[in-house]
Design an enzyme around this catalytic site. Structure first.
Site, PDB file in Angstrom:
ATOM      1  N   SER A 237     -18.164 -15.183 -63.886  1.00  0.00           N
ATOM      2  CA  SER A 237     -18.375 -15.672 -65.045  1.00  0.00           C
ATOM      3  C   SER A 237     -17.668 -17.311 -65.013  1.00  0.00           C
ATOM      4  O   SER A 237     -18.213 -18.126 -65.495  1.00  0.00           O
ATOM      5  CB  SER A 237     -17.459 -15.183 -66.285  1.00  0.00           C
ATOM      6  OG  SER A 237     -17.656 -14.048 -66.445  1.00  0.00           O
TER       7      SER A 237
ATOM      8  N   ASN B 160     -21.600 -20.287 -71.018  1.00  0.00           N
ATOM      9  CA  ASN B 160     -20.046 -20.566 -71.296  1.00  0.00           C
ATOM     10  C   ASN B 160     -19.702 -21.893 -71.407  1.00  0.00           C
ATOM     11  O   ASN B 160     -18.543 -22.206 -71.846  1.00  0.00           O
ATOM     12  CB  ASN B 160     -19.193 -19.671 -70.159  1.00  0.00           C
ATOM     13  CG  ASN B 160     -18.983 -18.487 -70.295  1.00  0.00           C
ATOM     14  OD1 ASN B 160     -19.053 -17.705 -71.594  1.00  0.00           O
ATOM     15  ND2 ASN B 160     -18.821 -17.670 -69.558  1.00  0.00           N
TER      16      ASN B 160
HETATM   17  N1  LIG Z   1     -16.464  -8.493 -68.897  1.00  0.00           N
HETATM   18  C1  LIG Z   1     -17.515  -9.418 -69.159  1.00  0.00           C
HETATM   19  O1  LIG Z   1     -17.793  -9.696 -70.527  1.00  0.00           O
HETATM   20  C2  LIG Z   1     -18.067 -10.092 -67.952  1.00  0.00           C
HETATM   21  C3  LIG Z   1     -19.298 -10.815 -68.164  1.00  0.00           C
HETATM   22  C4  LIG Z   1     -19.750 -11.257 -67.133  1.00  0.00           C
HETATM   23  C5  LIG Z   1     -19.270 -11.503 -66.022  1.00  0.00           C
HETATM   24  N2  LIG Z   1     -18.190 -10.915 -65.602  1.00  0.00           N
HETATM   25  C6  LIG Z   1     -17.332 -11.047 -64.529  1.00  0.00           C
HETATM   26  O2  LIG Z   1     -17.553  -9.771 -63.910  1.00  0.00           O
HETATM   27  C7  LIG Z   1     -16.469  -9.290 -63.018  1.00  0.00           C
HETATM   28  C8  LIG Z   1     -15.963  -7.848 -63.276  1.00  0.00           C
HETATM   29  O3  LIG Z   1     -15.726  -8.035 -64.522  1.00  0.00           O
HETATM   30  P1  LIG Z   1     -15.358  -6.619 -65.667  1.00  0.00           P
HETATM   31  O4  LIG Z   1     -15.248  -6.922 -67.032  1.00  0.00           O
HETATM   32  O5  LIG Z   1     -16.475  -5.411 -65.281  1.00  0.00           O
HETATM   33  O6  LIG Z   1     -13.997  -6.190 -64.856  1.00  0.00           O
HETATM   34  P2  LIG Z   1     -13.437  -4.677 -64.705  1.00  0.00           P
HETATM   35  O7  LIG Z   1     -11.740  -4.868 -64.595  1.00  0.00           O
HETATM   36  O8  LIG Z   1     -13.782  -3.821 -65.850  1.00  0.00           O
HETATM   37  O9  LIG Z   1     -13.743  -4.270 -63.260  1.00  0.00           O
HETATM   38  C9  LIG Z   1     -13.567  -4.564 -61.928  1.00  0.00           C
HETATM   39  C10 LIG Z   1     -13.565  -3.631 -61.068  1.00  0.00           C
HETATM   40  O10 LIG Z   1     -13.473  -4.032 -59.659  1.00  0.00           O
HETATM   41  C11 LIG Z   1     -12.702  -3.403 -58.993  1.00  0.00           C
HETATM   42  N3  LIG Z   1     -12.122  -4.001 -57.950  1.00  0.00           N
HETATM   43  C12 LIG Z   1     -11.098  -4.973 -58.003  1.00  0.00           C
HETATM   44  N4  LIG Z   1     -10.886  -5.640 -56.621  1.00  0.00           N
HETATM   45  C13 LIG Z   1     -11.811  -4.962 -56.008  1.00  0.00           C
HETATM   46  C14 LIG Z   1     -12.134  -5.252 -54.560  1.00  0.00           C
HETATM   47  N5  LIG Z   1     -11.525  -6.121 -54.097  1.00  0.00           N
HETATM   48  N6  LIG Z   1     -13.169  -4.283 -54.137  1.00  0.00           N
HETATM   49  C15 LIG Z   1     -13.476  -3.527 -54.720  1.00  0.00           C
HETATM   50  N7  LIG Z   1     -13.501  -3.239 -55.994  1.00  0.00           N
HETATM   51  C16 LIG Z   1     -12.522  -4.130 -56.684  1.00  0.00           C
HETATM   52  C17 LIG Z   1     -11.616  -2.709 -60.059  1.00  0.00           C
HETATM   53  O11 LIG Z   1     -11.222  -1.426 -59.615  1.00  0.00           O
HETATM   54  C18 LIG Z   1     -12.363  -2.469 -61.225  1.00  0.00           C
HETATM   55  O12 LIG Z   1     -13.016  -1.390 -61.402  1.00  0.00           O
HETATM   56  C19 LIG Z   1     -15.304 -10.406 -63.040  1.00  0.00           C
HETATM   57  O13 LIG Z   1     -15.765 -11.122 -62.143  1.00  0.00           O
HETATM   58  C20 LIG Z   1     -16.110 -10.944 -64.350  1.00  0.00           C
HETATM   59  O14 LIG Z   1     -15.649 -12.386 -64.613  1.00  0.00           O
HETATM   60  C21 LIG Z   1     -17.381 -10.107 -66.685  1.00  0.00           C
END
Ligand SMILES: NC(=O)c1ccc[n+]([C@@H]2O[C@H](COP(=O)([O-])OP(=O)(O)OC[C@H]3O[C@@H](n4cnc5c(N)ncnc54)[C@H](O)[C@@H]3O)[C@@H](O)[C@H]2O)c1
Length: 510
Positions: A126, A197
């Site tokens: 993001s 954003n």
């Molecule tokens: N939550 C939102 O609203 C949103 C919206 C758009 C983008 N994002 C982006 O999406 C990404 C994930 O966000 P999320 O909210 O799903 O987070 P989350 O914490 O729900 O999920 C992240 C997952 O990645 C796993 N993980 C972490 N490091 C890892 C690695 N090196 N290898 C494999 N697995 C790994 C964790 O165990 C976890 O299950 C981030 O980059 C975030 O900025 C989030």
């Protein structure tokens, strides 16, 4: 623009990081027909995500949104894996791991030696520069942002973000693939906040500033943004829902990434909430109190005033026409005359204008019209249920009451604001349009892309640039110029794109 083909449905897609976003993206890809491999470094997480997605498919089948066979087939296409090496046959690896540059760089650098030459990398980051993630790769041209919104299965928008080294064909393939998945993709250049954003910042920032200056209370500003602005949620309730920890962090990151540009300046009001640990809905307190027994916030509305004895509708602007139609529908008598100075109505001595970014007091001083009352912007003056107004300090109480009475007779709830320049909706929309215009001017996205992103990514009732065209680009320019003059801050500087449209006598979407 070239028209690349989407990935074929049989192409294997990997999703690494199976949290909230990864699971949603895997669901979308599997439903579109791809075999999907899921990998997470938390033991059991990928299996759990697969279970969850299959349950979603089953629910969709129950509701008749998928056939039972399609739901079973989509579920069967999901495969949890535990090693990067198992992703060797993937055509696309979507990354949705922790929001950390080094972690994302390492993941893709490790993958680069495993996958084939044609494999595309799509990061769901993001806020991290796609260019910076690509810098760790031997072939950064195969990486682009594939930015879904939460929840991924429901939100239509996907920002396709090109870093400096991203090959155009890669971005086009991702664009076509997202479209084939039923999404609405929009191209963006890797710049802080991408489109949504970045362009959304003023929705929070202007509301925070209005509240800080005592313009009105939170519930009243929220109600005006909803009922007059047509936004689905007011800025304060929305920040409470997003969480102040998250929202404040995004604002800070965009502000810092733009070298402390005043336009993105974080608010002390929100800093206070973060300091207090009042993160919003998730822990019971934010701008509003969500604890059991807490009183529901109520927007302030003016007490009922009598219908003015003499009402005149001035000119044929959208506002004047809407007031006339609403009064006529309510059976309230009025006369009509031309408008020499932009006034939209008169009522027992009050003179009503739409705000142009000056305070009513300043406008009264500059025009000699002491009983000056300013109206806020409404998305649709014919339909909105509430309207904000502000009166000049010089105005007589009877005149202000007459202005309130006129609006009430036309069926509006009236929220009286302190005499802040630009009121709530006008000021917010002008700043949203200005930010969108600047993003377009700096080559981040097209005007159509900016509007589409804001409608689909954050549910705005109208794209900010189309909205500026509807208000009139010259009027939006005036609001910003008057805000800049009122505050003496660079924050309200006008985008060159807006200026050009005004001087060319064109709409932005011409
Ligand atoms: N939550 C939102 O609203 C949103 C919206 C758009 C983008 N994002 C982006 O999406 C990404 C994930 O966000 P999320 O909210 O799903 O987070 P989350 O914490 O729900 O999920 C992240 C997952 O990645 C796993 N993980 C972490 N490091 C890892 C690695 N090196 N290898 C494999 N697995 C790994 C964790 O165990 C976890 O299950 C981030 O980059 C975030 O900025 C989030």
């Amino acid at each position: 623009m070239t028209h690349a083909n989407p990935l074929a449905p049989e192409a294997v897609v990997a999703v690494v990081g199976t949290g909230a976003m990864g699971a949603g993206i895997a669901q979308v890809a599997a439903q579109a027909g791809h075999p999907v491999k899921l990998l997470d470094n938390r033991p059991g997480a990928a299996e759990k995500a697969v279970e969850g997605i299959r349950a979603q498919f089953a629910k969709m089948a129950e509701k008749g949104k998928l056939t039972v066979e399609a739901a079973a087939a989509a579920g069967a296409r999901l495969q949890p894996v535990s090693e990067l090496a198992e992703l060797a046959d993937c055509a696309l690896v979507v990354e949705a791991i922790v929001e950390n540059l080094e972690a994302k760089q390492k993941l893709y650098a490790d993958l680069e030696v495993i996958v084939g030459a044609d494999c595309i990398f799509g990061t769901n980051t993001s806020s991290i520069s796609v260019t910076a993630i690509g810098a760790a790769l031997k072939r950064p041209e195969r990486l682009a942002g594939l930015h879904f919104f939460n929840p991924a299965p429901l939100m239509a928008l996907v920002e396709i973000v090109s870093g400096l080294a991203t090959e155009r064909a890669v971005a086009e393939t991702l664009f076509a693939t997202a479209a084939a998945w039923g999404k609405t993709p929009v191209h963006a250049k890797s710049t802080p906040g991408f489109i949504v954003n970045r362009v959304a910042r003023p929705y929070y920032a202007e509301a925070l500033r209005l509240a800080q200056e005592g313009a009105a209370d939170y519930a009243t500003i929220d109600a005006c943004c909803r009922e007059a602005g047509g936004f689905r949620m007011g800025p304060f309730e929305l920040m409470d829902m997003i969480g102040h920890d998250v929202n404040f962090a995004v604002t800070n990151s965009v502000w810092r990434a733009f070298y402390n540009d005043q336009r993105f300046l974080p608010s002390l009001l929100q800093q206070e909430l973060v300091d207090a640990g009042f993160y919003g809905r998730k822990n019971g307190r934010g701008f509003y109190d969500y604890r059991e027994g807490a009183a529901k916030p109520v927007a302030a509305s003016e007490a009922a005033q009598p219908v003015p004895g003499k009402i005149t509708i001035c000119g044929t602007s959208t506002v004047a026409n809407a007031l006339a139609a609403r009064l006529a529908a309510a059976g309230v008598a009025y006369t009509q005359q031309v408008s020499a100075d932009g006034r939209v109505a008169e009522a027992d001595g009050a003179v009503l204008y739409v705000t142009d970014g000056r305070s009513a007091t300043r406008r009264a001083a500059e025009t000699g019209i002491g009983n000056c009352v300013l109206l806020d912007l409404a998305l649709d003056y014919a339909k909105s249920t509430r309207l904000a107004l502000a009166a000049a300090t010089q105005a007589e109480m009877a005149a202000v009451n007459a202005a309130v009475g006129l609006l009430q007779a036309a069926g509006f709830q009236v929220s009286r604001f302190a005499d802040v320049p630009g009121l709530a909706v006008m000021r917010t929309v002008a700043m949203l349009a200005n930010e969108a215009a600047d993003a377009v001017n700096q080559g981040v996205c097209s005007a159509a892309g900016a509007d589409q992103a804001m409608r689909l990514g954050v549910n705005y009732p109208q794209g900010p640039l189309a909205w500026a065209d509807q208000i009139g680009v010259a009027a939006v320019r005036d609001v910003l110029a008057n805000l800049a003059d009122s505050y003496g801050e660079d924050r309200y500087r006008i985008s060159p794109l807006l200026h050009q449209a005004v001087f060319a006598g064109r709409k932005i979407h011409d």
